[in-house]
Scaffold this motif. Structure first.
Motif, PDB file in Angstrom:
ATOM      1  N   PHE A  11      -0.674  19.441   3.618  1.00 47.14           N
ATOM      2  CA  PHE A  11       0.699  19.150   3.184  1.00 47.14           C
ATOM      3  C   PHE A  11       1.688  19.910   4.084  1.00 47.14           C
ATOM      4  O   PHE A  11       2.519  19.319   4.787  1.00 47.14           O
ATOM      5  CB  PHE A  11       0.818  19.578   1.717  1.00 47.14           C
ATOM      6  N   LYS A  14       1.420  19.492   8.175  1.00 43.64           N
ATOM      7  CA  LYS A  14       2.086  18.293   8.672  1.00 43.64           C
ATOM      8  C   LYS A  14       3.610  18.481   8.642  1.00 43.64           C
ATOM      9  O   LYS A  14       4.309  18.077   9.578  1.00 43.64           O
ATOM     10  CB  LYS A  14       1.692  17.097   7.799  1.00 43.64           C
ATOM     11  N   LYS A 255       8.715  16.099 -11.689  1.00 43.83           N
ATOM     12  CA  LYS A 255       7.986  15.899 -10.442  1.00 43.83           C
ATOM     13  C   LYS A 255       8.328  16.965  -9.423  1.00 43.83           C
ATOM     14  O   LYS A 255       7.465  17.411  -8.670  1.00 43.83           O
ATOM     15  CB  LYS A 255       8.309  14.515  -9.863  1.00 43.83           C
ATOM     16  N   ASN A 319      11.339  16.949   3.916  1.00 46.07           N
ATOM     17  CA  ASN A 319      10.910  17.409   5.246  1.00 46.07           C
ATOM     18  C   ASN A 319      12.071  17.932   6.082  1.00 46.07           C
ATOM     19  O   ASN A 319      11.872  18.779   6.970  1.00 46.07           O
ATOM     20  CB  ASN A 319      10.194  16.281   5.997  1.00 46.07           C
TER      21      ASN A 319
ATOM     22  N   HIS B 138       8.805  -1.003  -3.043  1.00 45.14           N
ATOM     23  CA  HIS B 138       8.084  -1.102  -4.308  1.00 45.14           C
ATOM     24  C   HIS B 138       8.764  -2.121  -5.227  1.00 45.14           C
ATOM     25  O   HIS B 138       8.080  -2.886  -5.928  1.00 45.14           O
ATOM     26  CB  HIS B 138       8.005   0.269  -4.991  1.00 45.14           C
ATOM     27  N   LEU B 142       7.076  -5.287  -7.040  1.00 45.58           N
ATOM     28  CA  LEU B 142       7.214  -5.567  -8.476  1.00 45.58           C
ATOM     29  C   LEU B 142       7.749  -6.984  -8.704  1.00 45.58           C
ATOM     30  O   LEU B 142       7.334  -7.667  -9.643  1.00 45.58           O
ATOM     31  CB  LEU B 142       8.152  -4.542  -9.129  1.00 45.58           C
ATOM     32  N   ASN B 277      16.067   8.135  -3.969  1.00 45.34           N
ATOM     33  CA  ASN B 277      14.719   8.567  -4.304  1.00 45.34           C
ATOM     34  C   ASN B 277      14.333   8.230  -5.738  1.00 45.34           C
ATOM     35  O   ASN B 277      13.418   8.833  -6.304  1.00 45.34           O
ATOM     36  CB  ASN B 277      14.571  10.061  -4.021  1.00 45.34           C
ATOM     37  N   GLU B 278      15.011   7.281  -6.305  1.00 47.65           N
ATOM     38  CA  GLU B 278      14.664   6.818  -7.635  1.00 47.65           C
ATOM     39  C   GLU B 278      15.095   5.371  -7.788  1.00 47.65           C
ATOM     40  O   GLU B 278      15.920   4.872  -7.027  1.00 47.65           O
ATOM     41  CB  GLU B 278      15.334   7.686  -8.697  1.00 47.65           C
ATOM     42  N   ILE B 296      12.492   6.053 -12.286  1.00 52.53           N
ATOM     43  CA  ILE B 296      11.213   6.310 -11.615  1.00 52.53           C
ATOM     44  C   ILE B 296      11.483   7.032 -10.300  1.00 52.53           C
ATOM     45  O   ILE B 296      12.174   6.499  -9.420  1.00 52.53           O
ATOM     46  CB  ILE B 296      10.470   4.981 -11.376  1.00 52.53           C
ATOM     47  N   LEU B 297      10.983   8.240 -10.192  1.00 55.74           N
ATOM     48  CA  LEU B 297      11.152   9.003  -8.954  1.00 55.74           C
ATOM     49  C   LEU B 297      10.156   8.509  -7.919  1.00 55.74           C
ATOM     50  O   LEU B 297       8.974   8.292  -8.234  1.00 55.74           O
ATOM     51  CB  LEU B 297      10.922  10.494  -9.224  1.00 55.74           C
ATOM     52  N   HIS B 301       2.510   7.044  -4.615  1.00 54.22           N
ATOM     53  CA  HIS B 301       2.036   5.658  -4.753  1.00 54.22           C
ATOM     54  C   HIS B 301       3.064   4.616  -4.323  1.00 54.22           C
ATOM     55  O   HIS B 301       2.750   3.428  -4.359  1.00 54.22           O
ATOM     56  CB  HIS B 301       1.506   5.353  -6.163  1.00 54.22           C
ATOM     57  N   HIS B 302       4.251   5.046  -3.945  1.00 54.97           N
ATOM     58  CA  HIS B 302       5.224   4.090  -3.391  1.00 54.97           C
ATOM     59  C   HIS B 302       5.183   4.224  -1.873  1.00 54.97           C
ATOM     60  O   HIS B 302       5.892   5.035  -1.289  1.00 54.97           O
ATOM     61  CB  HIS B 302       6.626   4.390  -3.935  1.00 54.97           C
ATOM     62  N   LEU B 307       2.857   9.461   3.182  1.00 53.62           N
ATOM     63  CA  LEU B 307       2.618  10.000   4.522  1.00 53.62           C
ATOM     64  C   LEU B 307       3.691  11.012   4.929  1.00 53.62           C
ATOM     65  O   LEU B 307       3.511  11.772   5.873  1.00 53.62           O
ATOM     66  CB  LEU B 307       2.528   8.863   5.540  1.00 53.62           C
ATOM     67  N   PHE B 308       4.772  11.035   4.195  1.00 53.62           N
ATOM     68  CA  PHE B 308       5.812  12.047   4.437  1.00 53.62           C
ATOM     69  C   PHE B 308       5.551  13.292   3.587  1.00 53.62           C
ATOM     70  O   PHE B 308       5.614  14.410   4.071  1.00 53.62           O
ATOM     71  CB  PHE B 308       7.203  11.483   4.104  1.00 53.62           C
ATOM     72  N   VAL B 309       5.302  13.065   2.316  1.00 46.14           N
ATOM     73  CA  VAL B 309       5.105  14.160   1.364  1.00 46.14           C
ATOM     74  C   VAL B 309       4.024  13.742   0.371  1.00 46.14           C
ATOM     75  O   VAL B 309       4.138  12.670  -0.226  1.00 46.14           O
ATOM     76  CB  VAL B 309       6.398  14.456   0.559  1.00 46.14           C
ATOM     77  N   PRO B 310       3.012  14.568   0.181  1.00 51.46           N
ATOM     78  CA  PRO B 310       1.965  14.170  -0.774  1.00 51.46           C
ATOM     79  C   PRO B 310       2.318  14.439  -2.233  1.00 51.46           C
ATOM     80  O   PRO B 310       1.565  14.060  -3.118  1.00 51.46           O
ATOM     81  CB  PRO B 310       0.763  15.017  -0.334  1.00 51.46           C
ATOM     82  N   ALA B 311       3.451  15.082  -2.489  1.00 51.62           N
ATOM     83  CA  ALA B 311       3.843  15.409  -3.861  1.00 51.62           C
ATOM     84  C   ALA B 311       4.962  14.475  -4.310  1.00 51.62           C
ATOM     85  O   ALA B 311       5.855  14.152  -3.526  1.00 51.62           O
ATOM     86  CB  ALA B 311       4.312  16.862  -3.940  1.00 51.62           C
ATOM     87  N   PRO B 312       4.953  14.040  -5.567  1.00 53.93           N
ATOM     88  CA  PRO B 312       5.973  13.094  -6.033  1.00 53.93           C
ATOM     89  C   PRO B 312       7.332  13.762  -6.194  1.00 53.93           C
ATOM     90  O   PRO B 312       7.430  14.985  -6.347  1.00 53.93           O
ATOM     91  CB  PRO B 312       5.443  12.664  -7.400  1.00 53.93           C
ATOM     92  N   GLY B 313       8.386  12.953  -6.145  1.00 55.59           N
ATOM     93  CA  GLY B 313       9.717  13.433  -6.515  1.00 55.59           C
ATOM     94  C   GLY B 313      10.328  14.449  -5.579  1.00 55.59           C
ATOM     95  O   GLY B 313      11.307  15.099  -5.926  1.00 55.59           O
TER      96      GLY B 313
ATOM     97  N   THR D 289       2.331   3.811 -11.358  1.00 53.71           N
ATOM     98  CA  THR D 289       3.340   3.528 -10.335  1.00 53.71           C
ATOM     99  C   THR D 289       4.738   3.313 -10.906  1.00 53.71           C
ATOM    100  O   THR D 289       5.704   3.265 -10.152  1.00 53.71           O
ATOM    101  CB  THR D 289       2.944   2.289  -9.502  1.00 53.71           C
ATOM    102  N   GLN D 291       5.788   5.109 -13.899  1.00 45.87           N
ATOM    103  CA  GLN D 291       6.107   6.112 -14.904  1.00 45.87           C
ATOM    104  C   GLN D 291       7.445   6.773 -14.573  1.00 45.87           C
ATOM    105  O   GLN D 291       7.718   7.097 -13.426  1.00 45.87           O
ATOM    106  CB  GLN D 291       5.002   7.174 -14.983  1.00 45.87           C
ATOM    107  N   GLY D 292       8.221   6.971 -15.602  1.00 51.20           N
ATOM    108  CA  GLY D 292       9.517   7.615 -15.418  1.00 51.20           C
ATOM    109  C   GLY D 292      10.150   7.765 -16.782  1.00 51.20           C
ATOM    110  O   GLY D 292       9.737   7.102 -17.738  1.00 51.20           O
TER     111      GLY D 292
END
Ligand SMILES: NC(=O)C1=CN([C@@H]2O[C@H](COP(=O)(O)OP(=O)(O)OC[C@H]3O[C@@H](n4cnc5c(N)ncnc54)[C@H](O)[C@@H]3O)[C@@H](O)[C@H]2O)C=CC1
Ligand SMILES: NC(=O)C1=CN([C@@H]2O[C@H](COP(=O)(O)OP(=O)(O)OC[C@H]3O[C@@H](n4cnc5c(N)ncnc54)[C@H](O)[C@@H]3O)[C@@H](O)[C@H]2O)C=CC1
Ligand SMILES: NC(=O)C1=CN([C@@H]2O[C@H](COP(=O)(O)OP(=O)(O)OC[C@H]3O[C@@H](n4cnc5c(N)ncnc54)[C@H](O)[C@@H]3O)[C@@H](O)[C@H]2O)C=CC1
Ligand SMILES: NC(=O)C1=CN([C@@H]2O[C@H](COP(=O)(O)OP(=O)(O)OC[C@H]3O[C@@H](n4cnc5c(N)ncnc54)[C@H](O)[C@@H]3O)[C@@H](O)[C@H]2O)C=CC1
Lengths: 369, 369, 369, 369
Positions: A11, A14, A255, A319, B138, B142, B277-278, B296-297, B301-302, B307-313, D289, D291-292
């Motif tokens: 994390f 990168k 989050k 980032n 996303h 949907l 971001n939401e 939804i943040l 999964h979006h 590939l930028f950040v592995p953590a949500p939000g 995908t 959730q919020g």
């Protein structure tokens, strides 16, 4: 041209790599760094990542990076338990160090790292990226200016939900060996903001809680959880302000929340990292009939947003904070003042966290130092 | 390794440069591009920017970039009026082209550019970055899945306030020669979203307005404003959906608003670029007593947020959209399908804008084609 | 003591009854009205409601209310199609009239009602409660004061989702006999705000849409829907301001949205009835680095909130708007100026709605008068 | 028909009067109460208010209300220091009692009141209106249903700014005689929510703070402030849940904030009284995908909203909570179960507040009972 080494490519690895790649394109006052040497757990991974990130050399042994004479500064982004040995080696090799937070699992190790930094005379900075946020920086300037008068109270919350699933298996973060729990994972981040905006913490009392007493083992059966996902702290700062710090890594729905509430004699300021491109300001100098929190979108006048995007309200990302941090570091390497939490101050943050843990164990108020 | 040329180093030029620098660090499936040749209005500026952005060569004449045999693709980020000549030259030189939007001031020029692209057989893509947003992507998924059933109505607004100050002096954007006004500046962005999510526009009626009839001249005196900062459009899409598109570049308080409201038979979706971001989702399949818009943040999964950040939000920024766009382009250069608005589709967007302007002049509904 | 008659005890009838009960407790300057006579479709229902609402007499024939000499004013809250006959009868009986909006299904009927009101010399006010909102009233005062300078653009949306379910059966609101659709149901409310804040509408062009072409019949089979749940209007006001009015009664997720955006030369104002206890204000007179929308919670200085609750931010509800309206009416009965939309101005609102419908049928801009 | 007495006609007295006037119009299952006798500090004020509120009799001596044989229940809305004597007198006179919160300044007095209530056999209910909010009631139902699984953590904040101005003069709320400060003013409200949703508090540790050490005297000079505008509490509930309760009556910008965060094993719930017509729900049972937090507008299915307004999202106000409370009381008087905090439970809330104060003085965790 600064020669860069990088150890770790997860994390944060990168994130550092992106920062090193983009920093000079964003900030015209620094020269493009040379991406010299990347270290990972094995050579194959190191090579692959060096290709992706644009590093010239790759090694499966981190010591090769440390000993590379072309390397001037090392980004250290391995898990916490590796920080002490690697950080000291890097500093002893005469390199500057950009080490991810927190410093180390134990306070004694952090002390050793701080000592090594001092002895080396090199820059040893920590990856406290949230203090780099243009919103947070501007909030700092507003506080200095006393736009909300004298600050008299502070609340900070930091919450995520990556540990919230009760069905998730027991893993190392549930073992006491990994530390206290949310205190280690989270408290240091809000404390970096406290440090940047208000200074040090004087005394604390902390309560901790486990949402789930035990968890399933991959091997079958259940095991008692040894760490605390929730910590709630009452604190007094050295400047006399009282406040609270509440953290929870099992907070379903959160989050990346780092919610700050700052109350002063002439107004108040709110910020939430989940909406990091805005902050809120309430001023009693506004006409009474129209007083209300202003939602201020981050804009070019909130430095250094302007160097990323010349138009207001377009937004920076997570980032980008690392790119700003990288620029501060390069500025610092040139001997100029920079906005960084270096090892001496980082040690104080760790001291505070350990005091919080002690106050919980002893069920009493504890002085940090 | 793709050889990159860049012409123009303003807002968008820098944004392209950052993207070219970071794309391979973010996206492991593409090779690091070579930054070959940068062109600007004079050599001094070109050299300085080449240093900052990491380009090997620099020229004060854009044709040098176009003719450089090491250049495979050119980022064209000059003002609109230069696009026609430069774009055609780039394509005729056998280079791929990444051209900022919109294509050209006049529809005839845009047609010539599209013809040149077709003839060249090269990739000619436009810089419609908002379609790259993980939230928008996303939302597209949907809609495909029909999670909100059949879409039956659409509202889009795009508003900023950079022209809102009545005390600002008359400048070229107030001259009819610069185009219609907000229609040129803004309408193409929402139309790129319409294109990506719903397809083409069939018919329109547009109203335009000037907040300020005249403005001060730097030379003293006042001059009548010839362009329209506000445009409001009723439209029918080819797929039968009716909707509205409202744009305003003099909307005090709005900084980067692109507010989308999509209504369907089983729910609705909201998005606003100012909080990119939401996004919000209302579903009638939720239990009636707890139906409400979900905020939804954006999270791993979006795609390609992960590939930028592995953590949500944690949030992406405006510049990250260009990195995604750059990756789509590199994917496209490899002959694979990519999410891009290329010249053929870009031309349809311009056709729509010109139809809107015509409907205003003629005060009647106009068919786009 | 004013003697009150009430005809109709549904949604609005109850709302009027609560208002008549509470008005003097809230507003010390008016005497407690006497609840004299209640009329409903049958005597049993009338008696039951009279008991609940505290009316002395009850009749199954509305004419009994109209002819009761103790009745000074009649609240008319029956469905629209009954308004013309009942309203004229009430006025001819020499009573004041508080008639729910809109006036009547057809414009000719509305004209007849306005003529009857004029002839009678009695007060004939319409139930446009949203103009009574303390937020809207304060916005009106801010506009008068020109706090946002000269207004140059206006957007209003009104959306709910009570017609959004495609599985709901065909019913009378789907029949052309019920009117145009959303235009009748909704457009009059935003137009009451336009009337109160800006004046009259000069010209319009409207588009309408049906989310669902046909619907299930209770008797089996399907029937084509004849009304339009969606209407989108471009409009020019008599004062020269251009704007848009967008309404949708099939907008899943929207429950009581009346979203207003007002743009001026020195700022802008936002309001949404779904969060009716706040409004937003952006001012260019704020320091540039801290400009942002203020979210202003309704408070005692936003009259007459103070008479409901002396503490700020505690909130009024929908029914409180009717209490304010009731107080305006009592003030008006005493011959004092009051904030009300009476029949003469109500007729102009209906005229505007019919012009919108005509502009849709004729696919062209239409002058309202 | 219940005969009503009212003592006190300030903020709460008026609120009770409105409730007594409107309750039967809103709730068809209760008979219209008779407004019998109003007491105030002098007869002139009493008469004026009796006229406004519709009470038949008026007295300048509260004992006249207590002794009126036509009075069945007394609304007691005088300042806290009068509650003990008046409440006991009312109960001893054989009347039911609707007493505003909190019970009394000292715990001993509250105990005496609870004893009097028990002895009298009459209903003695407290004015904890926030537990009546449809949103809070629905949240209670969701918790019962375990929609968010097992609750494991709780945070409550209550903040206003009526004491925030440092220039405001010293007054009785700054004297120790008035109590602890924010703890008395505010903590009881959140604790009423804790009581209604989760049960009792087991142990606490509290920190208190004074934003301003001294204040100007009207007579000139300055005087030390003796009360604490800020209190921050760590707490453990009897059911094992840990949580925090933070209150601040000097929090510039906050007007009526009561912010609740409830975390469970399958989701979380948020509520803020400043936007009391909505609440937020996060459910892990939603597709990952999407959730919020859902922002759920209060609607007819959230009882008893439907009896106020049959349309969703139209909003209730602060005074409507008192109408609901009044209805619960009338229900209770008929011997049916009702949602009320009566004196026995109210005493436990006061016990908790006093334990908090003790924990601050003694700087240690304190068991509530
Ligand atoms: N500033 C911030 O916001 C954040 C900071 N962090 C910090 O960053 C550090 C790393 O965390 P993550 O990147 O999340 O971990 P990670 O698990 O994603 O990455 C760690 C990397 O270190 C490599 N590594 C492990 N042992 C190594 C060795 N002996 N030699 C070379 N490479 C080795 C691993 O292969 C892996 O690529 C931690 O200290 C963490 O606390 C993490 C997340 C956010
Ligand atoms: N995708 C998006 O969101 C955005 C797209 N744009 C588009 O990007 C394009 C450029 O706009 P900005 O970057 O805002 O303009 P800018 O004015 O900031 O930059 C234009 C650059 O082109 C250079 N230039 C001008 N003539 C030249 C020539 N003959 N040879 C070489 N260089 C020359 C200028 O020196 C300047 O550096 C426009 O087409 C605009 O519509 C602009 C902003 C946002
Ligand atoms: N101001 C506002 O925000 C609102 C205004 N309205 C307006 O209020 C009016 C009534 O609508 P709702 O209350 O929603 O309708 P509703 O259907 O709930 O109530 C109508 C009532 O009129 C009674 N009624 C019908 N015919 C009657 C007759 N011949 N004699 C006596 N009573 C009769 C019915 O029995 C019923 O009680 C309409 O004009 C509507 O447009 C409705 C909702 C909101
Ligand atoms: N449930 C809630 O949300 C709230 C509850 N309260 C509570 O309500 C109570 C009253 O507070 P407020 O209405 O704000 O005070 P207030 O000062 O507005 O009103 C108090 C009233 O009591 C009258 N009064 C005083 N002494 C009297 C006497 N001897 N005989 C007759 N009347 C007398 C005063 O003249 C005044 O009209 C307090 O216990 C307070 O804690 C207050 C505000 C909100």
């Amino acid at each position: 041209m600064v020669g860069v080494g990088l150890i770790g490519t997860g994390f944060m690895g990168k994130c550092h790599a992106i920062a090193w790649s983009a920093v000079s394109a964003v900030f015209p006052d620094v020269a493009k760094p040379r991406l010299v040497h990347l270290g990972e757990v094995n050579e194959e991974l190191a090579r692959r990542k060096a290709g992706e990130f644009g590093f010239a050399k790759a090694s499966g042994d981190w010591r090769a990076v440390v000993n590379d004479p072309e390397v001037d500064i090392v980004s250290l982004t391995t898990p916490n338990q590796f920080h002490p040995e690697m950080a000291v080696a890097i500093l002893e090799a005469g390199k500057h160090l950009w080490c991810e937070k927190p410093m180390a699992p134990s306070f004694a190790e952090a002390e050793a790292m701080a000592a090594a930094a001092k002895k080396s005379g090199k820059v040893a900075a920590l990856g406290y990226n949230y203090i780099q946020s243009p919103a947070i920086r501007h909030i700092g300037a507003l506080l200095e200016e006393k736009i909300i008068g004298e600050v008299n109270h502070l609340r900070i919350e930091m919450d995520e939900d990556f540990m919230a699933d009760p069905e998730a298996l027991f893993f190392w973060k549930h073992e006491a060996a990994s530390g206290y729990g949310a205190l280690d994972d989270f408290a240091v981040h809000p404390l970096s903001l406290v440090s940047a905006l208000f200074g040090r913490v004087a005394s604390v009392i902390c309560d901790m809680a486990k949402p789930y007493a035990d968890r399933k083992l991959a091997s079958g059966g259940r095991r008692a959880v040894e760490t605390y996902d929730i910590a709630s702290v009452l604190m007094h700062l050295e400047n006399g302000i009282a406040g609270t710090l509440l953290v929870n890594r099992s907070a379903w729905g959160r989050k990346g929340r780092i919610a700050v509430q700052i109350f002063g004699s002439k107004g108040s300021i709110l910020f939430d990292q989940e909406r990091s491109n805005e902050f809120q300001l309430y001023l009693t100098s506004d006409r009474p009939t129209e007083q209300g929190y202003r939602t201020i979108l981050v804009a070019p006048h909130h430095k250094p947003y302007d160097l990323f995007v010349p138009a207001p309200g377009h937004g920076l990302g997570f980032n980008d904070l690392k790119i700003i941090e990288c620029h501060e570091l390069l500025t610092r390497l040139e001997g100029k003042p920079a906005r960084l939490i270096e090892f001496a101050e980082g040690l104080e943050i760790e001291r505070t966290v350990h005091a919080m843990a002690r106050s919980f164990e002893e069920k009493r108020w504890v002085d940090v130092r």
